[in-house]
Write an enzyme that holds these catalytic residues in place. Structure first.
Site, PDB file in Angstrom:
ATOM      1  N   ASN A  11       0.875  -1.169   0.000  1.00  0.00           N
ATOM      2  CA  ASN A  11       0.000   0.000   0.000  1.00  0.00           C
ATOM      3  C   ASN A  11       0.911   1.218   0.000  1.00  0.00           C
ATOM      4  O   ASN A  11       1.434   1.622   1.035  1.00  0.00           O
ATOM      5  CB  ASN A  11      -0.898  -0.035   1.242  1.00  0.00           C
ATOM      6  CG  ASN A  11      -1.853   1.148   1.289  1.00  0.00           C
ATOM      7  OD1 ASN A  11      -1.783   2.051   0.453  1.00  0.00           O
ATOM      8  ND2 ASN A  11      -2.732   1.153   2.274  1.00  0.00           N
ATOM      9  N   ARG A  95      -2.662  -1.859  -3.434  1.00  0.00           N
ATOM     10  CA  ARG A  95      -3.846  -1.042  -3.240  1.00  0.00           C
ATOM     11  C   ARG A  95      -3.768   0.140  -4.205  1.00  0.00           C
ATOM     12  O   ARG A  95      -2.770   0.857  -4.231  1.00  0.00           O
ATOM     13  CB  ARG A  95      -3.870  -0.539  -1.802  1.00  0.00           C
ATOM     14  CG  ARG A  95      -5.052   0.312  -1.549  1.00  0.00           C
ATOM     15  CD  ARG A  95      -5.108   0.749  -0.125  1.00  0.00           C
ATOM     16  NE  ARG A  95      -6.451   1.208   0.134  1.00  0.00           N
ATOM     17  CZ  ARG A  95      -6.890   1.533   1.327  1.00  0.00           C
ATOM     18  NH1 ARG A  95      -6.110   1.391   2.353  1.00  0.00           N
ATOM     19  NH2 ARG A  95      -8.114   1.958   1.490  1.00  0.00           N
ATOM     20  N   HIS A 184     -13.240   2.990  -0.177  1.00  0.00           N
ATOM     21  CA  HIS A 184     -13.207   1.951   0.870  1.00  0.00           C
ATOM     22  C   HIS A 184     -13.794   0.646   0.354  1.00  0.00           C
ATOM     23  O   HIS A 184     -14.281  -0.181   1.141  1.00  0.00           O
ATOM     24  CB  HIS A 184     -14.041   2.335   2.123  1.00  0.00           C
ATOM     25  CG  HIS A 184     -13.511   3.491   2.909  1.00  0.00           C
ATOM     26  ND1 HIS A 184     -14.338   4.453   3.446  1.00  0.00           N
ATOM     27  CD2 HIS A 184     -12.258   3.817   3.275  1.00  0.00           C
ATOM     28  CE1 HIS A 184     -13.598   5.339   4.105  1.00  0.00           C
ATOM     29  NE2 HIS A 184     -12.334   4.975   4.004  1.00  0.00           N
ATOM     30  N   GLY A 214     -14.087   5.593  10.241  1.00  0.00           N
ATOM     31  CA  GLY A 214     -12.740   5.887  10.721  1.00  0.00           C
ATOM     32  C   GLY A 214     -12.514   7.372  10.548  1.00  0.00           C
ATOM     33  O   GLY A 214     -13.475   8.150  10.566  1.00  0.00           O
ATOM     34  N   ARG A 245     -13.313  16.003   7.218  1.00  0.00           N
ATOM     35  CA  ARG A 245     -14.045  16.289   5.963  1.00  0.00           C
ATOM     36  C   ARG A 245     -15.513  16.587   6.271  1.00  0.00           C
ATOM     37  O   ARG A 245     -16.111  15.931   7.116  1.00  0.00           O
ATOM     38  CB  ARG A 245     -13.987  15.083   5.021  1.00  0.00           C
ATOM     39  CG  ARG A 245     -12.608  14.814   4.492  1.00  0.00           C
ATOM     40  CD  ARG A 245     -12.562  13.558   3.630  1.00  0.00           C
ATOM     41  NE  ARG A 245     -11.453  12.727   4.031  1.00  0.00           N
ATOM     42  CZ  ARG A 245     -11.306  11.449   3.723  1.00  0.00           C
ATOM     43  NH1 ARG A 245     -12.222  10.841   2.990  1.00  0.00           N
ATOM     44  NH2 ARG A 245     -10.272  10.768   4.144  1.00  0.00           N
ATOM     45  N   GLU A 338     -15.069  -0.236  14.940  1.00  0.00           N
ATOM     46  CA  GLU A 338     -14.602  -1.417  15.682  1.00  0.00           C
ATOM     47  C   GLU A 338     -14.347  -1.126  17.152  1.00  0.00           C
ATOM     48  O   GLU A 338     -14.388  -2.036  17.977  1.00  0.00           O
ATOM     49  CB  GLU A 338     -13.298  -1.943  15.047  1.00  0.00           C
ATOM     50  CG  GLU A 338     -13.510  -2.550  13.678  1.00  0.00           C
ATOM     51  CD  GLU A 338     -12.193  -2.873  12.981  1.00  0.00           C
ATOM     52  OE1 GLU A 338     -11.222  -3.248  13.658  1.00  0.00           O
ATOM     53  OE2 GLU A 338     -12.139  -2.730  11.745  1.00  0.00           O
ATOM     54  N   GLU A 388      -8.248  -5.042   5.086  1.00  0.00           N
ATOM     55  CA  GLU A 388      -8.112  -4.707   3.658  1.00  0.00           C
ATOM     56  C   GLU A 388      -6.904  -5.418   3.045  1.00  0.00           C
ATOM     57  O   GLU A 388      -6.954  -5.824   1.880  1.00  0.00           O
ATOM     58  CB  GLU A 388      -7.991  -3.192   3.496  1.00  0.00           C
ATOM     59  CG  GLU A 388      -9.316  -2.499   3.737  1.00  0.00           C
ATOM     60  CD  GLU A 388      -9.178  -1.045   4.106  1.00  0.00           C
ATOM     61  OE1 GLU A 388      -8.839  -0.753   5.278  1.00  0.00           O
ATOM     62  OE2 GLU A 388      -9.409  -0.190   3.246  1.00  0.00           O
TER      63      GLU A 388
END
Ligand code: AMP
Length: 402
Positions: A11, A95, A184, A214, A245, A338, A388
């Site tokens: 990634n 990724r 995502h 998250g 955001r 989570e 992921e």
């Protein structure tokens, strides 16, 4: 054909390179870690073998290729490594942020597919160049080893046009690619499969609302195991309120800010980096833990930020529940989904009308994978930790072993 055993997952982000090596015979994580602050004087490497302790050290990595060399040295180190030589890497999964309308699924990297990825840089000017750079560095260091690109947008490509199109003339989609893509996707995909298994339902029969919560957050409406709608759009700015955001707002707000003299870059920074929990909560942090603590200490701005956060999520859960014709479960994943029990409670305490019989005790004590609803609840709520990297390894293995 060579048997595929070890898959390296890469990634490669703007200033970091994360890696994981799996033995796919048992889906065992052999080693993982990252090189961070690449290109700066403070570059640092974290390496962890199996479930062992993390080892951390300052390194010199002026670019992603150098960072990858360091990773390779660590993986083959006679004392702490997990591979006898680099030849033991059978396939590499990457990724990649954006597949636009070109890549509807994980794709083997060829000269043609790489050239097509390069045309998508405008869709992710910050992420696509390092994503592609990671692939090119691996092609050099691992000649002959297949590389697979796994796109964050791909799982959402099943959205019907009524969800994916914006209500503007089609020429803007055909000329500029302006439509909803969603992000995502690898996480939504992983938790969809894992939740179906957890519920004992075939993956292609499960209806879910998956909530990846998250710093960046998105929800997906899953109908018969496929994405029917999702909250992020052309970019990851749309949808729910996030750490920094804004999520959804009247598009005319952007016009109004421009008319007040702000440049596109200034508006971009305002909405992506200075808004959301950070912008509303008044505590100079967009982190959920800080926000929950501040609200508990009586800070009214932090309380409002959390209420706005939960309000928007409940709005989408209700909408997606209707869109998929009733969901089997609401699934929570991501750092907040989570781990943050108070944040989850703010959402789940409002879903009784959908048939969610919230189990506060389970929410306060259990860790995922687990139910957050009482036995017999018409609709389940589940915590499903995402993975992921493993999903990328599975997709890579699936494609290369074919
Ligand atoms: P992510 O972007 O998925 O890494 O998630 C980051 C968010 O998860 C931050 O807002 C954190 O406050 C939150 N988070 C991570 N770990 C915990 C934890 N143990 N308890 C509560 N919140 C957490």
């Amino acid at each position: 054909m060579k048997d595929i055993k070890n898959v390296l997952v890469v990634n490669s982000g703007s200033s970091s390179l994360k890696f994981t090596v799996y033995d796919m015979a048992r889906e065992e994580k052999l080693a993982n870690g990252l090189v961070e602050r690449i290109g700066s004087d403070a570059a640092n490497m974290v390496y962890r073998r199996g479930d062992g302790p993390k080892a951390e050290k300052p390194v010199s990595a002026k670019d992603h290729a150098e960072a990858l060399q360091l990773v390779c040295a660590a993986l083959t180190d006679p004392r702490t490594g997990v591979l006898g030589s680099l030849d033991e890497v059978d396939a590499i999964g990457h990724r990649v942020l954006h597949g636009a309308e070109i890549f509807k699924e994980a794709t083997l990297v060829t000269a043609d597919s790489l050239a097509a990825m390069k045309t998508l840089v405008p869709f992710g000017p910050l992420h696509m160049p390092p994503n592609i750079g990671g692939i090119e560095a691996c092609q050099k260091i691992f000649p002959g080893v297949p590389n697979v690109a796994v796109f964050d947008t791909a799982f959402h490509q099943t959205m019907p046009p009524c969800a994916a199109r914006y209500a503007i003339p089609d020429e803007y989609r055909s000329k500029y690619g302006i439509r909803k893509y969603g992000f995502h996707g690898t996480s939504h995909h992983f938790v969809t499969l894992a939740a179906a298994e957890f519920l004992g339902k075939p993956a292609d029969e499960v209806n879910l609302v998956t909530c990846h919560l998250g710093n960046g957050s998105s929800l997906a409406a899953i109908k018969n195991g496929k994405v029917f709608d999702t909250t992020m759009g052309l970019t990851p700015l749309a949808g729910v309120v996030m750490g920094t955001r804004s999520g959804d707002l009247d598009p005319a707000v952007v016009l109004e800010l421009a008319r007040k003299g702000m440049s596109p870059d200034e508006i971009d920074a305002l909405l992506n980096k200075k808004s959301g929990l950070l912008g509303v909560g008044g505590i100079n942090s967009g982190d959920m833990r800080d926000m929950v603590n501040a609200a508990a200490a009586g800070n009214p701005d932090a309380e409002l930020a959390l209420e706005m956060w939960a309000h928007r999520i409940v709005l989408y859960i209700g909408g997606y529940f209707a869109l998929v014709g009733g969901a089997d479960a609401i699934v929570f994943t991501g750092g907040i989904g989570e781990n943050s029990r108070p944040a989850r409670a703010r959402i789940l305490s409002r879903l009784a009308c959908l048939g969610v019989d919230f189990d506060e005790e389970a929410n306060a004590t259990r860790n995922g994978p687990c139910f957050l609803t009482k036995p017999g609840s018409k609709v389940a709520a589940i915590v499903m930790p995402t993975d992921e990297e493993l999903m990328i390894a599975r997709e890579t293995f699936g494609l290369v072993a074919k």
